[in-house]
Each structure stands twice: as C-alpha cells, then as structure tokens.
Design a protein around this motif. Structure first.
Motif, short mmCIF file in Angstrom:
data_model
loop_
_atom_site.label_atom_id
_atom_site.label_comp_id
_atom_site.label_asym_id
_atom_site.label_seq_id
_atom_site.Cartn_x
_atom_site.Cartn_y
_atom_site.Cartn_z
N LYS A 58 0.87 -1.19 0.00
CA LYS A 58 0.00 0.00 0.00
C LYS A 58 0.90 1.23 0.00
O LYS A 58 2.04 1.18 0.48
CB LYS A 58 -0.89 0.04 1.24
CG LYS A 58 -1.61 -1.25 1.57
CD LYS A 58 -2.68 -1.58 0.59
CE LYS A 58 -3.42 -2.81 1.08
NZ LYS A 58 -3.97 -3.61 0.06
N THR A 59 0.37 2.35 -0.49
CA THR A 59 1.15 3.58 -0.54
C THR A 59 0.30 4.76 -0.09
O THR A 59 -0.86 4.87 -0.44
CB THR A 59 1.65 3.85 -1.98
OG1 THR A 59 2.47 2.75 -2.39
CG2 THR A 59 2.46 5.12 -2.06
N PHE A 60 0.92 5.62 0.70
CA PHE A 60 0.33 6.88 1.13
C PHE A 60 1.37 7.96 0.87
O PHE A 60 2.54 7.79 1.23
CB PHE A 60 -0.02 6.84 2.63
CG PHE A 60 -0.47 8.16 3.17
CD1 PHE A 60 -1.80 8.54 3.07
CD2 PHE A 60 0.43 9.05 3.74
CE1 PHE A 60 -2.23 9.77 3.54
CE2 PHE A 60 0.01 10.27 4.22
CZ PHE A 60 -1.32 10.64 4.12
N GLU A 61 0.97 9.06 0.25
CA GLU A 61 1.93 10.14 0.04
C GLU A 61 1.24 11.49 0.10
O GLU A 61 0.05 11.62 -0.19
CB GLU A 61 2.68 9.99 -1.29
CG GLU A 61 1.91 10.30 -2.52
CD GLU A 61 2.77 10.18 -3.79
OE1 GLU A 61 3.65 9.31 -3.86
OE2 GLU A 61 2.53 10.97 -4.70
N ARG A 62 2.03 12.49 0.53
CA ARG A 62 1.55 13.86 0.56
C ARG A 62 2.67 14.77 0.07
O ARG A 62 3.85 14.43 0.13
CB ARG A 62 1.13 14.28 1.98
CG ARG A 62 -0.18 13.69 2.41
CD ARG A 62 -1.33 14.13 1.50
NE ARG A 62 -2.60 13.55 1.86
CZ ARG A 62 -3.13 12.46 1.32
NH1 ARG A 62 -2.50 11.79 0.40
NH2 ARG A 62 -4.32 12.05 1.69
N ASN A 63 2.26 15.95 -0.39
CA ASN A 63 3.15 16.89 -1.03
C ASN A 63 3.13 18.20 -0.23
O ASN A 63 2.09 18.58 0.27
CB ASN A 63 2.59 17.07 -2.45
CG ASN A 63 3.25 18.14 -3.23
OD1 ASN A 63 3.19 19.30 -2.85
ND2 ASN A 63 3.82 17.78 -4.36
N LEU A 64 4.28 18.85 -0.14
CA LEU A 64 4.38 20.14 0.53
C LEU A 64 4.94 21.16 -0.46
O LEU A 64 6.01 20.93 -1.04
CB LEU A 64 5.29 20.04 1.75
CG LEU A 64 5.55 21.32 2.54
CD1 LEU A 64 4.26 21.85 3.15
CD2 LEU A 64 6.59 21.08 3.63
N ASP A 65 4.24 22.23 -0.66
CA ASP A 65 4.68 23.35 -1.50
C ASP A 65 4.99 22.94 -2.94
O ASP A 65 5.83 23.55 -3.60
CB ASP A 65 5.92 24.03 -0.89
CG ASP A 65 5.64 24.63 0.46
OD1 ASP A 65 4.46 24.94 0.74
OD2 ASP A 65 6.59 24.80 1.24
N ASP A 66 4.38 21.91 -3.46
CA ASP A 66 4.61 21.42 -4.83
C ASP A 66 6.08 21.14 -5.11
O ASP A 66 6.50 21.12 -6.27
CB ASP A 66 4.06 22.41 -5.86
CG ASP A 66 2.55 22.54 -5.79
OD1 ASP A 66 1.88 21.51 -5.50
OD2 ASP A 66 2.04 23.65 -6.00
N VAL A 67 6.87 20.94 -4.06
CA VAL A 67 8.30 20.68 -4.23
C VAL A 67 8.67 19.35 -3.58
O VAL A 67 9.32 18.50 -4.19
CB VAL A 67 9.15 21.81 -3.59
CG1 VAL A 67 10.63 21.47 -3.60
CG2 VAL A 67 8.90 23.12 -4.30
N PHE A 68 8.25 19.16 -2.36
CA PHE A 68 8.67 18.03 -1.53
C PHE A 68 7.51 17.05 -1.36
O PHE A 68 6.39 17.45 -1.05
CB PHE A 68 9.11 18.56 -0.17
CG PHE A 68 9.47 17.50 0.83
CD1 PHE A 68 10.50 16.61 0.60
CD2 PHE A 68 8.77 17.40 2.02
CE1 PHE A 68 10.84 15.66 1.54
CE2 PHE A 68 9.09 16.45 2.97
CZ PHE A 68 10.14 15.57 2.72
N THR A 69 7.79 15.77 -1.55
CA THR A 69 6.80 14.72 -1.35
C THR A 69 7.37 13.70 -0.38
O THR A 69 8.53 13.30 -0.50
CB THR A 69 6.43 14.02 -2.68
OG1 THR A 69 5.88 15.00 -3.56
CG2 THR A 69 5.42 12.91 -2.46
#
Length: 180
Positions: A58-69
């Motif tokens: 399974k995978t969960f991901e989030r992005n910060l400021d369209d730069v860092f994931t």
C-alpha cells in the motif's frame, strides 16, 4: 460604598452576558467523528490518515509546496486499522525539509508490518533518517537502513521484526551556486 455598587453592577453585567450552553444545544454529530486532523500553513503540513490493512503493498503520500513529497509504502497483512499522522515541514531558509510519519498519541502501534519504506521526493540528499519501534526508542540498526542515494528509510528484508511506530527523515536541498 459607591465602588461596591459599581463593582456589583459590573459583575451583574458580566454574568448577564455569559451564554450558557446545555447538552441540548450541542448537535448530536459534534465533534465530527469522520473528520480527521489536518493542518496547513506556509512551510508546514500535517494530516491524520488510516493505514490500509490487507495483502499487498500500500502507498500513502503527501506533497508540501509542490516541491517536496513524502511517501510511505508498507505492507500490513492483517490487523485492525490504525490512525497515523504525517507531518512535513520546510526550514525557514528553504534549504531543508523534514517528514515524520507516526502513530500519534500515547499508544504504540499494535500492527505487525511485513515491510515499510519512507521515500523523500524532490530533494537532493537525506541528511538524517531514523525508524522507531516505540515513539522514543530507535529500531536496532540491523532492522532498517537509511539509503542516502535513494533517499529512503526502509526495513531490511529478513531482519525487520515487524514493529514500527515512527519514521523520521531530514533532507537537504542543494541550490546551485552562482559564480561571483
């Protein structure tokens, strides 16, 4: 005597302005049970999410400021769903990012992970990474590794004993130098 009268009048005015809330005034669906914690500000993101249980990765991901994931890939074959939290932040000088994925609160995770991998995307180098079995106790070094080339904190097959409560990494951004 006049000051006592003024004080009494002020007190009565304050008491009359207080709004009393009775249990009948509170909606039945408050606080919302299906809403998870989520916070966003400049350079900061935090969110609660449920780990999915079942065979397969399974995978969960989030992005910060369209730069860092920050991405968590994991496998938990069986167990009860647990609520976890991802917290990502950016340094004020924009040279580093951090990601924490953890079981929030006073209880440790009861899940038996088959494997885990936290990947940092959009950065150039992991400066520091750690995996914890209990929130403040690192996993033994033989159970996981920090791969600075792949920018991952990952369990080691055959060595990882299945218990993790927190993953943490700090990554650096390399900005090109300008010649003077």
């Amino acid at each position: 005597m006049a000051s006592v009268g003024k004080s009494l009048l002020l007190f009565l005015c304050l008491v009359s302005s207080i709004v009393f809330v009775t249990p009948d005034d509170i909606p039945d669906d408050w606080p919302p049970k299906d809403e998870k914690f989520k916070y966003e500000a400049e350079g900061l993101y935090a969110e609660d999410f449920d780990l999915e249980i079942g065979k397969g990765l399974k995978t969960f991901e989030r992005n910060l400021d369209d730069v860092f994931t920050c991405r968590l890939s994991y496998e938990i074959p069986k167990g009860e769903t647990e609520e976890w939290r991802v917290t990502m932040s950016q340094s004020p000088d924009l040279t580093a990012y951090s990601c924490i994925i953890e079981r929030p609160g006073p209880t440790n995770s009861e899940l038996n992970f088959k494997q885990f991998k936290m990947s940092l995307i959009g950065v150039n180098e992991i400066n520091y990474g750690e995996a914890y079995g209990e929130p403040s106790v690192s996993l033994p070094a033989e159970e996981y590794m920090v791969d600075k080339r792949k920018m991952e904190v990952t369990s080691l097959p055959g060595q990882f004993k299945g218990h993790v409560s927190r993953l943490f990494a700090v990554a650096l951004m390399h900005h090109p130098h300008e010649e003077l």
